[in-house]
Design an enzyme around this catalytic site. Structure first.
Site, PDB file in Angstrom:
ATOM      1  N   CYS A   1      -0.447   4.107   2.208  1.00  0.00           N
ATOM      2  CA  CYS A   1      -0.212   3.933   3.657  1.00  0.00           C
ATOM      3  C   CYS A   1       1.263   4.111   4.008  1.00  0.00           C
ATOM      4  O   CYS A   1       1.583   4.735   5.022  1.00  0.00           O
ATOM      5  CB  CYS A   1      -0.625   2.529   4.111  1.00  0.00           C
ATOM      6  SG  CYS A   1      -2.079   1.854   3.329  1.00  0.00           S
ATOM      7  N   ASP A   2       2.163   3.566   3.210  1.00  0.00           N
ATOM      8  CA  ASP A   2       3.566   3.441   3.620  1.00  0.00           C
ATOM      9  C   ASP A   2       4.541   4.315   2.831  1.00  0.00           C
ATOM     10  O   ASP A   2       5.733   4.366   3.166  1.00  0.00           O
ATOM     11  CB  ASP A   2       4.017   1.975   3.483  1.00  0.00           C
ATOM     12  CG  ASP A   2       3.195   1.041   4.361  1.00  0.00           C
ATOM     13  OD1 ASP A   2       2.753   1.488   5.436  1.00  0.00           O
ATOM     14  OD2 ASP A   2       2.998  -0.119   3.959  1.00  0.00           O
TER      15      ASP A   2
ATOM     16  N   CYS B   1       0.837  -1.202   0.000  1.00  0.00           N
ATOM     17  CA  CYS B   1       0.000   0.000   0.000  1.00  0.00           C
ATOM     18  C   CYS B   1       0.875   1.256   0.000  1.00  0.00           C
ATOM     19  O   CYS B   1       1.397   1.649   1.052  1.00  0.00           O
ATOM     20  CB  CYS B   1      -0.925   0.008   1.206  1.00  0.00           C
ATOM     21  SG  CYS B   1      -1.918   1.512   1.316  1.00  0.00           S
TER      22      CYS B   1
END
Ligand code: NAP
Length: 301
Positions: A135-136, A132
Protein backbone atom coordinates in the site's frame (compact mmCIF):
# COMPACT_ATOMS: atom_id res chain seq x y z
CA UNK A 1 -36.24 -9.38 9.22
CA UNK A 2 -33.96 -10.71 6.52
CA UNK A 3 -33.19 -14.38 6.90
CA UNK A 4 -30.40 -16.39 5.32
CA UNK A 5 -29.18 -19.96 5.62
CA UNK A 6 -25.50 -19.15 6.21
CA UNK A 7 -23.81 -15.88 7.07
CA UNK A 8 -20.04 -15.59 6.67
CA UNK A 9 -18.22 -12.78 8.44
CA UNK A 10 -15.12 -11.77 6.45
CA UNK A 11 -14.55 -11.96 2.69
CA UNK A 12 -10.91 -13.04 2.76
CA UNK A 13 -9.67 -16.23 1.15
CA UNK A 14 -11.09 -18.52 3.88
CA UNK A 15 -14.49 -16.81 4.06
CA UNK A 16 -14.92 -16.63 0.30
CA UNK A 17 -14.03 -20.32 -0.07
CA UNK A 18 -16.57 -21.22 2.65
CA UNK A 19 -19.24 -19.21 0.81
CA UNK A 20 -18.32 -20.86 -2.50
CA UNK A 21 -18.75 -24.38 -1.11
CA UNK A 22 -21.95 -23.58 0.80
CA UNK A 23 -23.56 -21.79 -2.16
CA UNK A 24 -22.66 -24.63 -4.51
CA UNK A 25 -24.34 -27.02 -2.04
CA UNK A 26 -27.56 -25.01 -2.36
CA UNK A 27 -27.44 -22.73 0.70
CA UNK A 28 -28.50 -19.06 0.61
CA UNK A 29 -25.24 -17.40 1.68
CA UNK A 30 -24.28 -13.82 2.43
CA UNK A 31 -20.71 -12.70 3.22
CA UNK A 32 -20.28 -9.54 5.29
CA UNK A 33 -17.06 -7.57 4.75
CA UNK A 34 -16.19 -4.39 6.65
CA UNK A 35 -13.14 -3.46 4.55
CA UNK A 36 -11.79 -4.58 1.19
CA UNK A 37 -13.05 -7.79 -0.43
CA UNK A 38 -10.09 -10.19 -0.55
CA UNK A 39 -8.58 -9.56 2.89
CA UNK A 40 -4.89 -10.02 3.62
CA UNK A 41 -4.12 -11.55 0.24
CA UNK A 42 -4.60 -8.10 -1.31
CA UNK A 43 -1.29 -7.06 0.24
CA UNK A 44 0.71 -10.04 -1.11
CA UNK A 45 2.69 -8.82 -4.13
CA UNK A 46 3.56 -12.39 -5.19
CA UNK A 47 1.88 -15.70 -4.47
CA UNK A 48 4.03 -18.62 -5.60
CA UNK A 49 3.02 -21.51 -3.36
CA UNK A 50 -0.65 -22.10 -4.17
CA UNK A 51 -0.64 -25.57 -5.71
CA UNK A 52 -0.68 -25.66 -9.51
CA UNK A 53 -1.02 -21.90 -9.95
CA UNK A 54 2.64 -21.05 -10.46
CA UNK A 55 3.25 -17.37 -9.77
CA UNK A 56 0.39 -14.91 -9.45
CA UNK A 57 -0.45 -11.83 -7.41
CA UNK A 58 -2.83 -11.51 -4.50
CA UNK A 59 -5.13 -8.89 -6.04
CA UNK A 60 -5.72 -11.03 -9.14
CA UNK A 61 -6.37 -14.13 -7.05
CA UNK A 62 -8.85 -12.32 -4.77
CA UNK A 63 -10.66 -10.87 -7.80
CA UNK A 64 -11.02 -14.30 -9.44
CA UNK A 65 -12.33 -15.86 -6.22
CA UNK A 66 -14.85 -13.02 -5.74
CA UNK A 67 -16.22 -13.62 -9.25
CA UNK A 68 -16.43 -17.36 -8.59
CA UNK A 69 -18.31 -16.81 -5.30
CA UNK A 70 -20.88 -14.52 -6.95
CA UNK A 71 -21.28 -16.90 -9.89
CA UNK A 72 -22.09 -19.66 -7.38
CA UNK A 73 -24.94 -17.50 -6.06
CA UNK A 74 -23.55 -16.01 -2.84
CA UNK A 75 -23.80 -12.30 -2.07
CA UNK A 76 -20.81 -10.27 -0.85
CA UNK A 77 -22.19 -7.35 1.18
CA UNK A 78 -19.93 -4.43 2.15
CA UNK A 79 -21.13 -4.04 5.75
CA UNK A 80 -19.57 -4.59 9.17
CA UNK A 81 -21.13 -6.99 11.66
CA UNK A 82 -21.36 -5.21 15.02
CA UNK A 83 -23.12 -7.75 17.26
CA UNK A 84 -24.05 -11.43 17.46
CA UNK A 85 -26.70 -13.12 19.64
CA UNK A 86 -28.49 -16.47 19.82
CA UNK A 87 -31.95 -16.38 18.19
CA UNK A 88 -34.06 -19.54 18.32
CA UNK A 89 -32.11 -22.35 16.66
CA UNK A 90 -29.89 -19.88 14.80
CA UNK A 91 -28.11 -16.57 15.17
CA UNK A 92 -29.02 -12.90 14.99
CA UNK A 93 -26.46 -10.55 13.50
CA UNK A 94 -26.51 -6.79 13.90
CA UNK A 95 -24.90 -5.34 10.82
CA UNK A 96 -24.37 -1.91 9.28
CA UNK A 97 -27.03 -2.86 6.73
CA UNK A 98 -29.62 -3.96 9.33
CA UNK A 99 -30.33 -7.02 11.46
CA UNK A 100 -30.35 -10.46 9.85
CA UNK A 101 -30.84 -14.01 11.08
CA UNK A 102 -29.03 -17.13 9.91
CA UNK A 103 -29.07 -20.83 10.69
CA UNK A 104 -25.30 -21.24 10.61
CA UNK A 105 -22.49 -18.74 11.01
CA UNK A 106 -18.94 -18.93 9.66
CA UNK A 107 -16.40 -16.63 11.29
CA UNK A 108 -13.64 -15.73 8.83
CA UNK A 109 -12.46 -12.45 10.30
CA UNK A 110 -8.74 -13.03 9.70
CA UNK A 111 -5.84 -11.44 11.51
CA UNK A 112 -4.35 -7.99 11.71
CA UNK A 113 -0.71 -6.94 11.88
CA UNK A 114 0.92 -7.05 15.31
CA UNK A 115 2.33 -3.76 16.55
CA UNK A 116 5.89 -3.60 17.85
CA UNK A 117 4.95 -1.43 20.86
CA UNK A 118 7.98 0.87 20.96
CA UNK A 119 8.15 4.63 21.56
CA UNK A 120 7.52 6.69 18.43
CA UNK A 121 5.37 4.01 16.74
CA UNK A 122 1.92 5.49 17.47
CA UNK A 123 3.00 9.11 16.94
CA UNK A 124 4.63 8.37 13.55
CA UNK A 125 2.04 5.88 12.26
CA UNK A 126 1.12 7.14 8.79
CA UNK A 127 4.08 9.54 8.87
CA UNK A 128 6.73 7.02 7.90
CA UNK A 129 5.60 3.99 9.92
CA UNK A 130 3.55 1.53 7.88
CA UNK A 131 2.21 -2.02 8.14
CA UNK A 132 1.77 -2.53 4.40
CA UNK A 133 4.57 -2.20 1.86
CA UNK A 134 2.22 -2.92 -1.04
CA UNK A 135 0.00 0.00 0.00
CA UNK A 136 2.63 2.55 1.06
CA UNK A 137 5.92 1.51 -0.57
CA UNK A 138 5.67 4.08 -3.37
CA UNK A 139 5.89 6.97 -0.89
CA UNK A 140 9.46 5.86 -0.19
CA UNK A 141 10.74 5.60 -3.77
CA UNK A 142 14.50 6.32 -3.87
CA UNK A 143 14.76 6.52 -0.05
CA UNK A 144 16.31 4.35 2.67
CA UNK A 145 13.82 2.23 4.61
CA UNK A 146 13.81 -0.40 7.37
CA UNK A 147 11.68 -3.53 7.55
CA UNK A 148 11.23 -5.02 11.03
CA UNK A 149 10.68 -8.78 11.27
CA UNK A 150 12.25 -11.95 9.95
CA UNK A 151 9.26 -13.89 8.63
CA UNK A 152 7.90 -14.45 5.13
CA UNK A 153 5.96 -11.18 5.25
CA UNK A 154 9.03 -9.12 6.22
CA UNK A 155 11.27 -10.61 3.53
CA UNK A 156 8.60 -10.59 0.81
CA UNK A 157 7.90 -6.93 1.53
CA UNK A 158 11.64 -6.12 1.69
CA UNK A 159 12.15 -7.71 -1.75
CA UNK A 160 9.34 -5.58 -3.19
CA UNK A 161 10.71 -2.43 -1.55
CA UNK A 162 14.26 -3.12 -2.78
CA UNK A 163 13.01 -2.64 -6.36
CA UNK A 164 12.05 0.99 -5.66
CA UNK A 165 13.98 2.13 -2.57
CA UNK A 166 17.66 3.07 -2.32
CA UNK A 167 18.37 0.65 0.52
CA UNK A 168 16.25 -1.73 2.58
CA UNK A 169 17.54 -2.87 5.98
CA UNK A 170 15.77 -5.89 7.45
CA UNK A 171 16.07 -6.00 11.24
CA UNK A 172 15.11 -9.16 13.13
CA UNK A 173 15.72 -10.32 16.67
CA UNK A 174 16.77 -13.93 16.01
CA UNK A 175 20.05 -15.11 14.49
CA UNK A 176 18.26 -17.02 11.73
CA UNK A 177 15.14 -15.52 10.15
CA UNK A 178 11.94 -17.58 9.97
CA UNK A 179 11.26 -16.85 6.31
CA UNK A 180 11.38 -19.85 4.00
CA UNK A 181 14.54 -20.68 2.03
CA UNK A 182 13.15 -19.72 -1.39
CA UNK A 183 12.22 -16.22 -0.19
CA UNK A 184 15.60 -15.74 1.55
CA UNK A 185 17.48 -16.84 -1.58
CA UNK A 186 15.75 -14.13 -3.60
CA UNK A 187 16.60 -11.55 -0.93
CA UNK A 188 20.25 -12.60 -0.93
CA UNK A 189 20.59 -11.68 -4.60
CA UNK A 190 19.63 -8.05 -4.00
CA UNK A 191 22.64 -5.80 -3.32
CA UNK A 192 20.59 -3.01 -1.72
CA UNK A 193 18.88 -5.36 0.77
CA UNK A 194 20.89 -5.57 3.98
CA UNK A 195 20.14 -7.85 6.93
CA UNK A 196 20.70 -7.06 10.61
CA UNK A 197 20.20 -10.31 12.58
CA UNK A 198 20.01 -10.30 16.38
CA UNK A 199 18.77 -6.73 16.40
CA UNK A 200 15.94 -5.14 18.37
CA UNK A 201 14.36 -1.85 17.42
CA UNK A 202 13.82 0.04 20.68
CA UNK A 203 12.48 3.34 19.33
CA UNK A 204 11.27 4.93 16.10
CA UNK A 205 12.76 8.38 15.74
CA UNK A 206 11.53 11.53 14.02
CA UNK A 207 9.67 14.80 14.40
CA UNK A 208 6.97 15.31 11.76
CA UNK A 209 8.12 12.19 9.87
CA UNK A 210 10.41 9.22 10.51
CA UNK A 211 14.15 9.94 10.46
CA UNK A 212 15.51 6.68 11.88
CA UNK A 213 15.31 3.77 14.27
CA UNK A 214 17.23 3.12 17.46
CA UNK A 215 18.61 -0.41 17.40
CA UNK A 216 20.24 -2.71 19.98
CA UNK A 217 22.57 -5.35 18.53
CA UNK A 218 25.24 -7.34 20.40
CA UNK A 219 24.77 -5.13 23.46
CA UNK A 220 25.49 -1.97 21.46
CA UNK A 221 23.04 0.76 20.55
CA UNK A 222 23.09 2.41 17.12
CA UNK A 223 20.81 4.68 15.13
CA UNK A 224 19.93 3.65 11.56
CA UNK A 225 18.91 6.64 9.46
CA UNK A 226 15.79 5.73 7.44
CA UNK A 227 12.79 7.61 6.08
CA UNK A 228 10.35 4.72 6.37
CA UNK A 229 9.71 1.84 8.76
CA UNK A 230 7.65 -1.17 7.70
CA UNK A 231 6.59 -3.39 10.60
CA UNK A 232 6.11 -7.08 9.79
CA UNK A 233 6.31 -8.76 13.19
CA UNK A 234 3.49 -11.22 12.72
CA UNK A 235 -0.27 -11.07 13.01
CA UNK A 236 -2.89 -11.40 15.75
CA UNK A 237 -6.38 -12.84 15.18
CA UNK A 238 -8.94 -10.03 14.77
CA UNK A 239 -11.41 -11.56 17.22
CA UNK A 240 -12.31 -8.79 19.72
CA UNK A 241 -15.99 -8.96 18.69
CA UNK A 242 -16.22 -12.58 19.89
CA UNK A 243 -14.33 -12.32 23.21
CA UNK A 244 -17.50 -12.53 25.33
CA UNK A 245 -19.17 -15.15 23.11
CA UNK A 246 -16.56 -17.82 22.48
CA UNK A 247 -13.48 -19.37 24.06
CA UNK A 248 -10.34 -17.75 22.66
CA UNK A 249 -6.80 -19.16 22.86
CA UNK A 250 -4.09 -17.05 24.56
CA UNK A 251 -3.07 -15.63 21.15
CA UNK A 252 -6.67 -14.47 20.58
CA UNK A 253 -7.49 -17.23 18.07
CA UNK A 254 -10.95 -18.85 18.15
CA UNK A 255 -10.75 -22.38 19.56
CA UNK A 256 -12.16 -25.01 17.18
CA UNK A 257 -12.13 -28.78 16.76
CA UNK A 258 -10.40 -30.39 13.79
CA UNK A 259 -13.42 -29.59 11.60
CA UNK A 260 -13.54 -25.84 12.26
CA UNK A 261 -16.46 -26.16 14.72
CA UNK A 262 -16.42 -23.71 17.62
CA UNK A 263 -17.93 -24.28 21.07
CA UNK A 264 -21.24 -22.75 19.86
CA UNK A 265 -23.80 -24.74 17.87
CA UNK A 266 -23.81 -23.93 14.17
CA UNK A 267 -20.82 -21.57 14.46
CA UNK A 268 -17.58 -22.34 12.60
CA UNK A 269 -14.26 -20.47 12.45
CA UNK A 270 -11.88 -20.61 9.48
CA UNK A 271 -8.51 -19.26 8.37
CA UNK A 272 -6.24 -16.92 10.30
CA UNK A 273 -8.78 -16.15 13.08
CA UNK A 274 -8.73 -19.80 14.16
CA UNK A 275 -6.40 -20.81 17.01
CA UNK A 276 -3.46 -22.84 15.74
CA UNK A 277 -4.01 -21.96 12.08
CA UNK A 278 -0.97 -22.60 9.86
CA UNK A 279 -1.66 -19.28 8.07
CA UNK A 280 -1.16 -20.18 4.45
CA UNK A 281 -3.49 -19.50 1.56
CA UNK A 282 -4.03 -23.19 0.90
CA UNK A 283 -4.96 -23.93 4.53
CA UNK A 284 -7.35 -20.95 4.58
CA UNK A 285 -9.04 -22.41 1.50
CA UNK A 286 -9.10 -25.87 3.11
CA UNK A 287 -10.76 -24.51 6.28
CA UNK A 288 -13.29 -22.69 4.13
CA UNK A 289 -14.19 -25.86 2.24
CA UNK A 290 -14.62 -27.89 5.45
CA UNK A 291 -16.80 -25.27 7.14
CA UNK A 292 -18.82 -24.50 4.01
CA UNK A 293 -19.70 -28.18 3.55
CA UNK A 294 -20.39 -28.94 7.23
CA UNK A 295 -22.39 -25.75 7.89
CA UNK A 296 -24.65 -26.66 4.98
CA UNK A 297 -25.09 -30.30 6.11
CA UNK A 298 -25.42 -29.68 9.84
CA UNK A 299 -27.99 -26.92 9.47
CA UNK A 300 -30.23 -29.38 7.59
CA UNK A 301 -30.81 -26.89 4.82
P1 NAP B 1 5.78 -14.76 11.37
O1 NAP B 1 6.15 -15.86 10.47
O2 NAP B 1 5.07 -15.06 12.66
O3 NAP B 1 7.12 -13.94 11.70
C1 NAP B 1 7.06 -12.87 12.59
C2 NAP B 1 8.42 -12.23 12.69
O4 NAP B 1 8.32 -11.14 13.58
C3 NAP B 1 9.50 -13.16 13.27
O5 NAP B 1 10.74 -12.78 12.73
C4 NAP B 1 9.43 -12.83 14.76
O6 NAP B 1 10.65 -13.03 15.43
C5 NAP B 1 9.18 -11.34 14.70
N1 NAP B 1 8.55 -10.81 15.89
C6 NAP B 1 7.38 -11.20 16.46
N2 NAP B 1 7.11 -10.43 17.54
C7 NAP B 1 8.12 -9.54 17.63
C8 NAP B 1 8.42 -8.50 18.54
N3 NAP B 1 7.61 -8.20 19.54
N4 NAP B 1 9.57 -7.81 18.36
C9 NAP B 1 10.38 -8.09 17.31
N5 NAP B 1 10.18 -9.07 16.42
C10 NAP B 1 9.04 -9.78 16.59
O7 NAP B 1 4.83 -13.64 10.67
P2 NAP B 1 4.63 -13.29 9.12
O8 NAP B 1 5.91 -13.16 8.42
O9 NAP B 1 3.69 -12.14 9.11
O10 NAP B 1 3.88 -14.55 8.58
C11 NAP B 1 2.63 -14.93 9.15
C12 NAP B 1 2.19 -16.24 8.54
O11 NAP B 1 1.84 -16.01 7.18
C13 NAP B 1 3.29 -17.31 8.55
O12 NAP B 1 2.69 -18.55 8.74
C14 NAP B 1 3.87 -17.19 7.17
O13 NAP B 1 4.49 -18.37 6.72
C15 NAP B 1 2.64 -16.84 6.35
N6 NAP B 1 3.06 -16.10 5.16
C16 NAP B 1 3.42 -16.84 4.10
C17 NAP B 1 3.87 -16.23 2.96
C18 NAP B 1 4.29 -17.10 1.85
O14 NAP B 1 4.07 -18.28 1.90
N7 NAP B 1 4.93 -16.59 0.81
C19 NAP B 1 3.96 -14.85 2.86
C20 NAP B 1 3.59 -14.11 3.97
C21 NAP B 1 3.16 -14.75 5.13
P3 NAP B 1 11.08 -14.49 16.03
O15 NAP B 1 11.31 -15.37 14.84
O16 NAP B 1 12.29 -14.16 16.81
O17 NAP B 1 9.90 -14.91 16.88
Amino acid sequence: MENMDIAVIGAGFAGMTAALYAARAGARVTLFEKAAEGGQILTAPRVENYPALGETDGVALAGRLGEQVRAAGAEIRPAAVTGIAREGMGWLLQTESGDVTCRALILAVGAKRRRLGVPGEDRLAGHGVSWCATCDGNFFRGLDVAVIGGGNTAFSEAIGLAAICQTVTVLYRSDEPRAERSVLSRAERLPNLVRMPGSRVTEILGGETVTGVRVEQDGKETVQAVSGVFEAVGTVPDTALFASLLPLAPDGGIVTDGKCRTALPGVFAVGDCRAGAVRQLVTAAADGAVAGILATKESNL
